[in-house]
Every structure is written in structure tokens, then in C-alpha cells.
Design a protein around this motif. Structure first.
Motif, PDB file in Angstrom:
ATOM      1  N   VAL A 156      -5.053  12.098   5.267  1.00 58.79           N
ATOM      2  CA  VAL A 156      -3.705  11.779   4.807  1.00 58.79           C
ATOM      3  C   VAL A 156      -3.376  12.702   3.652  1.00 58.79           C
ATOM      4  O   VAL A 156      -3.862  12.529   2.534  1.00 58.79           O
ATOM      5  N   PHE A 157      -2.563  13.716   3.940  1.00 62.75           N
ATOM      6  CA  PHE A 157      -2.116  14.615   2.883  1.00 62.75           C
ATOM      7  C   PHE A 157      -0.877  14.030   2.221  1.00 62.75           C
ATOM      8  O   PHE A 157      -0.133  13.268   2.824  1.00 62.75           O
ATOM      9  N   GLY A 165      11.615  16.099  -5.368  1.00 65.59           N
ATOM     10  CA  GLY A 165      10.507  15.696  -6.224  1.00 65.59           C
ATOM     11  C   GLY A 165       9.672  14.552  -5.724  1.00 65.59           C
ATOM     12  O   GLY A 165       8.597  14.293  -6.253  1.00 65.59           O
ATOM     13  N   GLY A 166      10.135  13.847  -4.711  1.00 61.32           N
ATOM     14  CA  GLY A 166       9.309  12.756  -4.215  1.00 61.32           C
ATOM     15  C   GLY A 166       8.212  13.285  -3.321  1.00 61.32           C
ATOM     16  O   GLY A 166       8.077  14.490  -3.115  1.00 61.32           O
ATOM     17  N   THR A 167       7.383  12.365  -2.818  1.00 62.26           N
ATOM     18  CA  THR A 167       6.326  12.786  -1.912  1.00 62.26           C
ATOM     19  C   THR A 167       6.361  11.941  -0.652  1.00 62.26           C
ATOM     20  O   THR A 167       6.934  10.856  -0.628  1.00 62.26           O
ATOM     21  N   GLN A 168       5.738  12.461   0.392  1.00 63.36           N
ATOM     22  CA  GLN A 168       5.549  11.699   1.619  1.00 63.36           C
ATOM     23  C   GLN A 168       4.090  11.839   2.008  1.00 63.36           C
ATOM     24  O   GLN A 168       3.445  12.830   1.685  1.00 63.36           O
ATOM     25  N   PHE A 169       3.588  10.820   2.703  1.00 62.38           N
ATOM     26  CA  PHE A 169       2.213  10.869   3.170  1.00 62.38           C
ATOM     27  C   PHE A 169       2.208  11.351   4.622  1.00 62.38           C
ATOM     28  O   PHE A 169       3.009  10.894   5.436  1.00 62.38           O
ATOM     29  N   ILE A 170       1.304  12.236   4.926  1.00 59.62           N
ATOM     30  CA  ILE A 170       1.260  12.845   6.256  1.00 59.62           C
ATOM     31  C   ILE A 170      -0.145  12.683   6.818  1.00 59.62           C
ATOM     32  O   ILE A 170      -1.026  13.502   6.554  1.00 59.62           O
ATOM     33  N   TYR A 191       3.249  14.373  17.098  1.00 56.32           N
ATOM     34  CA  TYR A 191       4.628  14.419  16.618  1.00 56.32           C
ATOM     35  C   TYR A 191       4.755  13.574  15.360  1.00 56.32           C
ATOM     36  O   TYR A 191       4.013  12.614  15.168  1.00 56.32           O
ATOM     37  N   TYR A 192       5.741  13.914  14.554  1.00 53.79           N
ATOM     38  CA  TYR A 192       5.976  13.159  13.323  1.00 53.79           C
ATOM     39  C   TYR A 192       7.432  12.740  13.300  1.00 53.79           C
ATOM     40  O   TYR A 192       8.317  13.528  13.623  1.00 53.79           O
ATOM     41  N   ILE A 193       7.653  11.480  12.899  1.00 53.65           N
ATOM     42  CA  ILE A 193       9.024  11.019  12.697  1.00 53.65           C
ATOM     43  C   ILE A 193       9.253  11.012  11.196  1.00 53.65           C
ATOM     44  O   ILE A 193       8.479  10.408  10.448  1.00 53.65           O
ATOM     45  N   PRO A 194      10.282  11.708  10.745  1.00 51.00           N
ATOM     46  CA  PRO A 194      10.397  11.923   9.298  1.00 51.00           C
ATOM     47  C   PRO A 194      10.583  10.618   8.528  1.00 51.00           C
ATOM     48  O   PRO A 194      11.254   9.692   8.970  1.00 51.00           O
TER      49      PRO A 194
END
Lengths: 203, 455, 315
Positions: free
Chosen positions: C114-115, C122-127, C278-281
Motif C-alpha cells: 500500500v503506497f 496536498g492530500g494523499t491517497q492510498f494505492i 484497475y483502479y477507481i479513483p
């Protein structure tokens, strides 16, 4: 007295009809839903279903009604309903829904629609037999095929180079043979003549 | 003619001298090299026991000193090709005293380079899988094909012109060297008598080999560069890698040749045959290639830097300003610009200047391979902090052993084989004296034979 | 002139060799051929054989099929609207934890990792990033021995019995999803019960490469992979593009519809590796995460504590 009884009877009949009408609305209410499978149903990698909506009483086709199709699906041990597609009925009350083919056999297809004049969506479930599909639909594509550009070209190049190296090796054997088979006088004579001209040689 | 034969006599004596006499310094040198190699073997043994964890490589930077040294050695293998083949094709006479050394450096460096790939494997016990299951589409298989072809071709190219000299050794050294060496000379001189037919065969073989070996050599370092350029990592994702690496290989090869030449010339008194002219001419080549290397650098960095796509900015910071700045600027200024200047300026264009330039080039080219490999890995692919790589004692020991093996093989070669192409040097001298305009490789005329010359 | 003398000098030593002439010729012939040196001829024969043999490199086990016999095409859809790095459950990412536990992945391997990526503003998301199972896989393209290979289901596996540990696949992967056993990896006791297969890489082998394998052995039994089961928010969907369904353990969706209606994307689309992931934003908003709430707990490898003397290394 008779008028009161008649009125009560009429009201009860009206109520009864209303009850029937209300009870029937869990099913089709005043709309008939017909789900049919056209002939060319699985052409081009999609399943097609025709959903025809008519008014129940006179069979008038209902146009411009939004229709959603659902099916039961199971995957990874989970069962649930999935939405196959949604569209709107045309002038003749027919909605053509195309979706990814389901497996062959009977499926419980649920049609969800909002009847004209109603505010809540209604659902009808029928069993539909689908032909399924036997050939692979998903094709993964990667790469470009250019005729002639394949590993055989590489093999040909490598083989050619090694054939030339082999010919060089053969020359070494020829040198050894020449050393074994030459006779003294011929060589001596040749050498003397060349020494006098002082010519240079192959190197 | 009298001076000719006296000159010839001196040439042969000089060429035979290393084989017949060995000084104590030689034994000390060999002992030192064997010690270094022995320590390297111990270090590799530890690596076999514990795995590659004894190195500084990890998941994020998974190649390091071993692959750097592999690329470096394959690079300097281009020495022989350039000198021997290209100069032979262009019939440059001055190459004759140095061809043998150049050809031998090629062979030795290819062997050392190939060793380092195997040393880098996580499962060297499975190296034969490359033969059993090899895939044509893999850059590593292209490498295997190219390097084995090149080793074969350069063995042939080393051996063929050496036949007359080996015949000379066979004839002149009988009774003066040990039995196994005589057996070797008799075997390898393939019954050379200097007959017309034999000269013809050898000439045809050498012509074939010299034309063939140039594209082979170009392909070798091209496919080595494609091990990096076939990946999607930003600093390696470049179309000019092939050409750039080949230019760098020739550059480092010429420099290595100059250094080896200077040493052997001093130790074995070859001053009469390898003169300042040779150093200056090779120096010109070195200078020309340093310009080509500068051009390659400008091409690469200007085009990527102008656009600054993802990864390029990080890479530029680490390469020009950060972790690798010391390496890069030493390489560019000390390894490209300064040697170019040393060649360009007339008062440094002499043996000392050229040798100094070459030492700088050899060091700088190893450094270049190092930062290409390590900085290429260091650019992050996903959002994580960049790692660092620091080689361990195991990697340094094995690398030192590799260089020691290179030196040892050359040292041993000098003791067994003629380090100068005697017949070519003699022929060159004679043609300069008798017929300066005589056409070389004249068909049908037998040359001055080197085999069987008895005086 | 000189040649004649040379011949005369040679004739004496040559006489004793007359008897060995046949043997000498044989040696010379061998030597002539021996100029071929370290010949790649053995490679050529098996390479030509491989070219003529048009099969896929190797399939492991039986091919997974839909009920009507078509070959499954595994895919994964990660709904980032529901991924908050497990902040809400205050644990290290559970997809990673489940995968580590299920496969006994040696420390520091996170086959699904999980990156935390930066968002504009400026926010972040987990991938969560498993192996992307590319259809144009750079790793398969470069492997010299076909130790890593594509399966008919579209996944990429590694045969640790063939891998020679050259690590060119690790150089080629643009997603940082391949891991090397630098030392001797600790072997869990459970490994004694299971036999090794490329679909279930237990035990790990020293000097070879490993990665996420999409749990094909589990999917053949219609069981969702460890990461899908482990996610407390059911953010990971695993599906089949052939049957066009996907499930996250709670619901089933039509994959093509789910992807199109939610603007699904690939990681590093421009590289054209054609991933199956696939990734859903999103940034975890569906489970109440604020985009500026940064940080996640570090991953752990609890099973390693059960093995005596387990040696680990850094990534």
C-alpha cells in the motif's frame, strides 16, 4: 333500502377490485412485461434481450419507459444480483438491451421499470433461456505483427556469422594440410624467385 | 640487407626474450596477483554460502559492482577490434607492433567480463538453464550469443596472425624451453612452413575474420547496452544507448591498450618497435573518441532535460548535484575533457601525456558504468523513498580479483606467446626500406616468411 | 632462401612424427573445429527447438474456465474510494497482512504493497499495489530462461525452480513489484505440508525472484484471494473479464460496467504494459477518510517470529 345495499355492494366490489389491483401490482400491475430472446441473440459477443412493455388492459405499447435488467450472478463464493444494462423503450414499447453474454441455460432476469403514472419502480422476474457462448470472447492484444520480423531473422543472422567463422576454421586446417603435403623443390624454387624480386606478400 | 638482418635478429631476440628468461620480479608479481585472486575466491565462497545478501544489493538497487565490472570488461574488449581489424582494413602500417597485445586484451577481458555475469547470479548452479531453456527474445540471451561469437572470432583473430610467429618460436626455441611449451608451439603452428599456399590460406582467413569481427564487436556492446535500454526505467529508456556504449567501449579499449602497451614496452624493452608515434596516434584516437563521448552526453542529457518528464528531474538532481555528482563530474571533466585536452595540447601530446590521459579514461569509464547502473536503479518507480547502495567487502574483493585475473592472464600470455607480431613488424620495416609503395597482400607473390627463418 | 633452410631444419624433427601423422591430423581437425571456441551451438539447438515448438511456455495446473468452458481472464479492480490504508481500523494495511500470512512472504516482501501517493492540492491517497499482471509484461519479455511466464488466464507466474537469479526482470518491472530472496528465506513449518508450485510459492527459495501471483490456486476453487478477503472495507474486487463479473466478497458486479461507470484507470498507463489491475479513483472518502489525514501503520511479518533464526534484509 335496496339502494343502500347496492351502494355497499358497489363499494365492496370497487374495494375488491382495488385490493386485487393493489395485490397484483407486486407482479405486473397494469403493465405486461414480455422478455424475449431474438434470433441472433449472441452475435458479436453480446447477448440481446427484447423487453416489451404494454399496458395490461388494452395491450397498448408503452413508449419512453426507462428499463433496467438484472440477473443473478455468482463469483468467488458470493451470490448477488448484477445490473446487466439499462435503456428506454421505443415507440413500439420495445427496449433492446445488450449485455455481456451470460452462460448457457436458464437465468432469472429481473426487469425494473417505472410505469407511467407511478412513482415507485416495479420489478418483474422471469426465467429466460439463453444460448450462452462457446468461443473465447476476451482477446488480450499486445504487440504488432510485422511479417518477416520474428526470431527466424535472428537465427538466420547468427547462423550466417557462425558459418563464416567455420570457413575461417577450415582455413586453419588447410594451412596444416599445406604444411604436410608440400614438396621441398617446388617451394624452394618459388622462394628463391620471390626473394630476388623482393616482393612483399600476403599478410 | 645487412642492417636488415641485424635489425631482424634484434627483433627476434627481443620477442623471444620474455619466453626464455624470467626475473624474480615476475614471480613476485604473479604471487601478488594470485593472492588477490585467492582472497576473491574466498569472498565468492562466502557469497555462495550465504547468498547475495552479503553484497550491498537489495530489491530497489538490484545490480551493483558486478554488473558494472561486467559492462566495463566487455567495453575494453573493443581494444583488439579497433586496432587490429579497423586499422588492418585501412592498412595503417603503424599498428603492427601493437596488434598482438590488443587482440589478447580483447580475449582476456571477454573472459573476465563473462565471469562477472555468472558471479552476479543468484543461482549460479542453474547457469546451464540459459542453454537448456534460453529465450531468443531476452537481452541476456542476445548477450550470450554475441559474447560467445565474439570470443570465438577473437580467438581466431588472435591465433591466425600468430601462426608464423609460433612457427618461429617452434624453430628457434627448441631445447631452450620446457617440453610442454615446445609441444604447444608445434601444435599451434599447424605445420607452418611459410609456403605460398599457407600464406594464401592465412591471408584469406585473416581477411575474412577482420571484416567479420567489426560488426560482431559492434553488436556485442550494443546488446550489452540493451540489457538496460530494453527496460522502462527512466535513465535507461534511451534509443542512443547502443551507439553510446559502443563509442564508450572503443574509448575505454584504446585507453586500456595504451596503459598495457606502456607497461609491456617498459618491462620487455620494446622501445625500438613501440615508439612515441604509436602513443601519439593512439592518443589521437583517444581524443577523437572523447569528443564523441562528450557529444553522446550532450545528446542524452539535453534531450531528456529539455523535456523533464517524470523521473528525469529526480535523476538530474542525483546525478549532477546529489549522490552521484562526484562520480559524474570526475567522469566528464577528468575522463573526457581533461584527456581530450592532454591530447589536444602539443606540449602534453607525448608518451607521458597520453598514458596519463589513458589512466584517467580507464578509471572514468569504470565510474561511468557504475553510475549508469546504480543511479538508473535509484530513481523511484512508485511513491517510496529512494534507497542507497553501498558495496560490501565481498563485492570489492571479487572485483579486485577480477582485475587481478585480467592482469594475471596477460602476464602469463607474455611468458608463452610472442607479444609482438614479429612477421608483421618485420614486413612493415622491410617494405618501408625496400619498396615504400609496394602493394600489400599482393596475390601470387610469396612474402618474406617468418616461419623457418634460421639465422 | 630462408625457407629452404627452414625446411631442412624442420625435416629432422618431423621424421619421428611420421608415425603419429593420423593422430596429428585428427588433433588438427579437432583444433580447426575447436576454433569455434566456447560455441553457442548447444544453445542454438535448444533455441531452435523452442522456436519450432509453438506451445506456450508452461501452464501450471489446469486452466481456469467459466461454467461454459471459456478460459477465465483474471482481473482486479481496486476501489480507492473505499481504501483508507486501514486507518479506520487502526491496523497496518490488512490486504498486505493477509497476503503475508497466507503465503508466508518473507520479510521485507509486500507482494501487495500500500503506497501513499500525493494528490494535487496536498492530500494523499492510498494505492494498494499488487503485481499488475501485465498483458505486455516487461518482466516476461526479458527473462532469459522463461522462468517468469504468462498463463492462459492472463496472469504472470514465476517458476522458482528455473529462475537463475539474474534479476533482469526486477530491472524491467516499472511497478517495483518483484522481490528477491537475497539470503536464505525462513521456511514456515506449514511449508512441509504443501508442495511447492508456481501458483503457491511456499517455501521461498534462496537466490530466486518472487511476487504476487493473483492466487490462481484459490480462484480455481472459487475462493477469493487473501487480499480481497482481508480488506475490512471490501475495496478490492477480483474478477474475470471473460465472464465479465467481479466480486469483493460482499457483492458481485459486471466488471465492464463497473469499470466504465467509475472511470477506472491503470497505473502508469503511458507505459502500455496493459495491466490487469484497475483502479477507481478516490482517497477513502466512502469510508470517511479525509484526504489530508496522512500516514499508515508499518507492515509487519508476525509469522517470522515463529521461525527460529529467521534472517531478514531491507528492501
Amino acid at each position: 333500502m335496496k339502494s343502500i345495499v347496492f351502494k355497499v355492494f358497489a363499494v365492496s366490489i370497487a374495494l375488491g377490485v382495488a385490493v386485487f389491483a393493489l395485490a397484483g401490482s407486486a407482479g405486473a400491475s397494469h403493465v405486461t412485461v414480455e422478455v424475449s430472446v431474438p434470433d441472433q441473440s449472441t452475435a458479436g459477443g453480446t447477448d440481446t434481450l427484447l423487453v416489451t412493455l404494454r399496458s395490461a388492459d388494452r395491450g397498448v405499447p408503452l413508449a419512453s419507459v426507462a428499463v433496467s435488467l438484472y440477473a443473478d450472478a455468482s463469483f468467488g463464493g458470493v451470490d448477488s444480483q448484477v445490473e446487466l444494462g439499462q435503456t428506454v423503450t421505443d415507440q413500439s414499447g420495445v427496449a433492446v438491451v445488450k449485455f455481456h453474454p451470460l452462460s448457457a441455460g436458464d437465468h432469472q432476469i429481473s426487469v425494473q421499470y417505472v410505469s407511467p403514472g407511478e412513482s415507485q419502480p416495479e420489478v418483474t422476474t422471469t426465467s429466460v433461456s439463453l444460448p450462452g457462448v462457446t468461443s473465447q470472447l476476451y482477446q488480450s492484444t499486445a504487440g504488432v505483427k510485422i511479417p518477416g520480423l520474428n526470431v527466424w531473422l535472428l537465427i538466420a543472422v547468427v547462423a550466417t556469422v557462425w558459418a563464416v567463422l567455420l570457413s575461417v576454421a577450415w582455413r586453419v586446417i588447410a594451412i596444416a594440410h599445406a604444411g604436410a603435403e608440400r614438396t621441398a623443390p617446388e617451394a624452394t624454387h618459388g622462394k628463391r624467385a620471390d626473394a630476388q624480386t623482393g616482393s612483399m606478400g600476403a599478410g | 640487407m645487412e642492417e636488415m638482418s641485424a635489425w631482424r635478429e634484434r627483433l627476434e631476440r627481443t620477442a623471444l626474450a620474455p619466453v626464455t628468461r624470467t626475473s624474480w620480479a615476475y614471480y613476485v608479481w604473479v604471487a601478488f596477483l594470485l593472492t588477490v585472486i585467492g582472497w576473491g575466491i574466498y569472498a565468492y565462497y562466502r557469497q555462495l554460502q550465504d547468498g547475495l545478501i552479503v553484497t550491498g544489493m537489495r530489491d530497489r538497487i538490484s545490480w551493483g559492482l558486478y554488473i558494472t565490472t561486467f559492462v566495463f570488461f566487455i567495453g575494453i574488449s573493443h581494444a583488439g577490434t579497433l586496432i587490429s581489424a579497423i586499422l588492418r582494413v585501412s592498412q595503417a602500417r603503424w599498428r603492427t607492433p601493437i596488434t598482438r597485445m590488443a587482440e589478447f586484451i580483447t580475449l582476456v577481458s571477454l573472459v573476465c567480463g563473462a565471469l562477472f555475469v555468472i558471479i552476479d547470479l543468484g543461482r549460479p548452479d542453474r547457469v546451464l538453464n540459459v542453454i537448456r531453456y534460453g529465450r531468443w527474445q531476452s537481452p541476456i540471451i542476445w548477450d550470450v550469443l554475441a559474447i560467445t561469437t565474439y570470443i570465438t572470432a577473437s580467438t581466431a583473430y588472435l591465433f591466425l596472425p600468430m601462426i608464423p610467429d609460433l612457427a618461429l618460436f617452434r624453430d628457434r626455441l627448441a631445447g631452450r624451453v620446457s617440453g610442454w611449451r615446445m609441444w604447444l608451439y608445434r601444435l599451434l603452428s599447424v605445420r607452418w612452413q611459410g609456403t605460398r599456399a599457407q600464406w594464401h590460406s592465412m591471408g584469406a582467413a585473416i581477411t575474412t575474420a577482420m571484416i567479420l569481427i567489426i560488426p560482431i564487436a559492434v553488436s556485442v556492446h550494443t546488446v550489452v547496452s540493451w540489457i538496460f535500454a530494453m527496460t522502462l526505467r527512466e535513465p535507461w529508456n534511451s534509443t542512443i544507448f547502443g551507439a553510446f556504449f559502443v563509442a564508450g567501449a572503443i574509448f575505454s579499449g584504446v585507453a586500456t591498450l595504451i596503459v598495457v602497451m606502456a607497461i609491456l614496452r617498459k618491462v620487455y624493452h620494446l622501445e625500438e618497435y613501440i615508439t612515441e608515434k604509436h602513443f601519439v596516434y593512439l592518443g589521437y584516437l583517444l581524443g577523437a573518441f572523447s569528443l564523441i563521448m562528450v557529444y553522446g552526453n550532450v545528446s542524452e542529457y539535453l534531450t531528456t532535460g529539455y523535456k523533464m518528464t517524470e523521473g528525469t528531474e529526480f535523476h538530474f538532481r542525483q546525478l549532477f548535484l546529489g549522490q552521484f555528482a562526484g562520480f559524474y563530474w570526475f567522469y566528464l571533466l577528468g575522463g573526457l575533457v581533461l584527456p581530450g585536452l592532454l591530447i589536444l595540447l602539443p606540449w602534453t601530446r607525448n608518451i607521458w601525456g597520453v598514458v596519463a590521459a589513458s589512466i584517467l579514461v580507464v578509471a572514468a569509464m569504470w565510474v561511468e558504468r557504475y553510475f549508469i547502473v546504480v543511479s538508473g536503479f535509484r530513481v523511484p518507480l512508485m511513491p517510496y523513498d529512494p534507497s542507497t547502495y553501498a558495496p560490501t567487502w565481498v563485492e570489492l574483493s571479487v572485483m579486485a580479483a577480477g582485475f587481478a585475473l585480467f592482469a594475471l592472464l596477460i602476464t602469463l600470455f607474455v611468458k608463452i606467446f610472442p607479444i609482438i607480431a614479429i612477421w608483421e613488424v618485420a614486413e612493415d620495416e622491410e617494405s618501408a626500406e625496400i619498396q615504400p609503395a609496394a602493394r600489400r597482400f599482393a596475390h601470387g607473390s610469396a612474402p618474406e616468411p617468418a616461419g623457418g627463418v634460421g639465422r | 632462401m630462408t625457407e629452404h633452410n627452414g625446411h631442412q631444419q624442420d625435416s629432422a624433427p618431423e621424421l619421428p612424427q611420421r608415425g603419429h601423422r593420423m593422430g596429428r591430423r585428427g588433433v588438427l581437425r579437432l583444433m580447426g573445429l575447436g576454433v569455434l571456441g566456447i560455441a553457442p551451438l548447444p544453445i542454438l539447438s535448444s533455441l531452435i527447438k523452442a522456436t519450432l515448438d509453438g506451445h506456450l511456455v508452461r501452464s501450471d495446473g489446469e486452466v481456469a474456465r467459466t461454467p461454459d468452458g471459456r478460459i477465465r481472464q483474471w482481473t482486479m479492480i481496486i476501489d480507492l474510494r473505499h481504501c483508507d490504508g486501514c486507518q479506520s481500523v487502526q491496523k497496518p494495511p490488512q490486504c498486505t497482512a493477509a497476503c503475508i500470512q497466507g503465503h508466508f512472504a518473507p520479510e521485507p516482501m509486500e507482494w501487495i504493497q500500500v503506497f501513499e501517493g500525493d494528490l494535487p492540492g496536498g492530500g494523499t491517497q492510498f494505492i494498494p499495489t499488487p503485481c499488475q499482471q501485465c498483458q505486455n509484461p516487461p518482466c516476461v519479455n526479458v527473462c532469459p530462461v522463461a522462468a517468469t511466464f504468462s498463463t492462459p488466464e492472463g496472469t504472470v507466474l514465476i517458476d522458482q525452480d528455473r529462475c537463475i537469479g539474474c534479476r533482469i526482470c526486477m530491472a524491467a518491472c516499472p511497478y517495483d513489484r518483484r522481490f528477491f530472496n537475497w539470503g536464505t528465506p525462513p521456511v514456515p513449518p506449514e511449508a512441509l505440508l504443501a508442495s511447492y508450485s508456481a501458483e503457491h510459492q511456499v517455501p521461498a527459495k534462496k537466490g530466486t525472484v518472487m511476487k504476487c501471483d493473483f492466487c490462481p490456486d484459490m480462484m480455481r476453487a472459487d475462493v477469493l484471494p487473501y487480499c480481497v478477503q482481508g480488506c475490512p472495507n471490501n475495496a478490492i474486487y477480483y474478477g474475470d473479464l471473460e465472464e465479465d463479473v467481479a466480486s469483493n466478497g460482499k457483492e458481485v458486479v459486471i466488471a465492464s460496467r463497473f469499470l466504465s461507470e467509475n472511470q477506472a484507470y491503470h497505473l502508469r498507463e503511458d507505459l502500455k504494459t496493459k495491466p490487469r489491475v484497475y483502479y477507481i479513483p478516490g482517497h477513502g472518502e466512502a469510508v470517511g477518510r479525509d484526504a489530508f489525514n496522512k500516514g499508515r501503520l508499518p507492515t509487519q511479518w508476525p509469522w517470522m517470529k515463529l521461525v527460529n533464526g529467521a534472517r531478514t534484509w531491507k528492501r
